[in-house]
Design an enzyme around this catalytic site. Sequence first.
Site, mmCIF file in Angstrom:
data_model
loop_
_atom_site.group_PDB
_atom_site.id
_atom_site.type_symbol
_atom_site.label_atom_id
_atom_site.label_comp_id
_atom_site.label_asym_id
_atom_site.label_seq_id
_atom_site.Cartn_x
_atom_site.Cartn_y
_atom_site.Cartn_z
ATOM 1 N N LYS A 1 21.827 44.897 51.585
ATOM 2 C CA LYS A 1 22.113 44.958 53.210
ATOM 3 C C LYS A 1 21.586 46.181 54.459
ATOM 4 C CE LYS A 1 25.882 43.053 56.441
ATOM 5 N NZ LYS A 1 27.281 43.339 56.472
HETATM 6 C C1 E4P Z 1 29.134 41.625 58.360
HETATM 7 O O1 E4P Z 1 28.409 41.460 57.881
HETATM 8 C C2 E4P Z 1 29.771 42.761 59.831
HETATM 9 O O2 E4P Z 1 29.416 43.607 59.271
HETATM 10 C C3 E4P Z 1 30.987 42.203 60.179
HETATM 11 O O3 E4P Z 1 30.714 40.957 60.460
HETATM 12 C C4 E4P Z 1 30.926 43.481 61.309
HETATM 13 O O4 E4P Z 1 32.603 42.846 62.357
HETATM 14 P P1 E4P Z 1 32.809 43.769 62.894
HETATM 15 O O5 E4P Z 1 31.978 43.619 64.154
HETATM 16 O O6 E4P Z 1 34.261 43.208 62.980
HETATM 17 O O7 E4P Z 1 33.288 44.799 62.503
#
Ligand code: E4P
Length: 225
Positions: free
Chosen positions: A83
Amino acid sequence: MKFFIDTADIAEIRDLAATGLVDGVTTNPSLIAKSGRDFLEVLAEICDVVPGPVSAEVAATDTQGMLAEGRALAKVAQNVAVKVPLTPDGLKACRTLSGEGTAVNVTLCFSPAQALLAAKAGASYVSPFVGRLDDIGSDGMALIAEIVELYMAQPELETEVLVASVRHPMHVVEAAKMGAQVATLPPKVLRQMFQHPLTDKGLSDFLADWEKTGQSILKAGSAAQ
Ligand code: E4P
């Protein structure tokens, strides 16, 4: 639609993977911090439990640093998706890592223009954050609709829309209707998707009536006389 779960909690992952409904996992630095575990150790464990893609985020902000970290993460297991953030450096790293055969999830996407860049950089997934847009009074789901439409109009783009920052089951349902390929769900949201009060009431009524028959499905001819 594929369901990923958005957590680094291995107990939650094991529990939900047992439903057969989990196609992958996403993590981020906040979720790793919350787990209290060593990143590479917990990543290896997650990759072992879930054979599908497991997103692991780099912490460096420059391309060279992201490449070094991304390659180290990709070595942990064959199903790691690296990522990277949606920045110029992140997209440069995305292009290189994708060229090396590593799946890349470009995260922190908040506009269709950014999603177009991620796809051109060869991302396997782009992660638009719906909940965080809703949180600031914007419309997260409208962004998903725009990205899905944009990618459909450009069939040479192979990036999948991974709906992130999901807050409730309707985000998932709406995203599925729009044609997004993946949603990453906090464990709580996946559990909420099973729930309906009429299911609970209906089951309880059926069981009460079944009890009155005195029968057992596993014992032939067991009807009470
Ligand atoms: C996933 O890849 C993201 O990092 C995550 O869904 C972020 O979610 P949040 O906005 O609840 O932290």
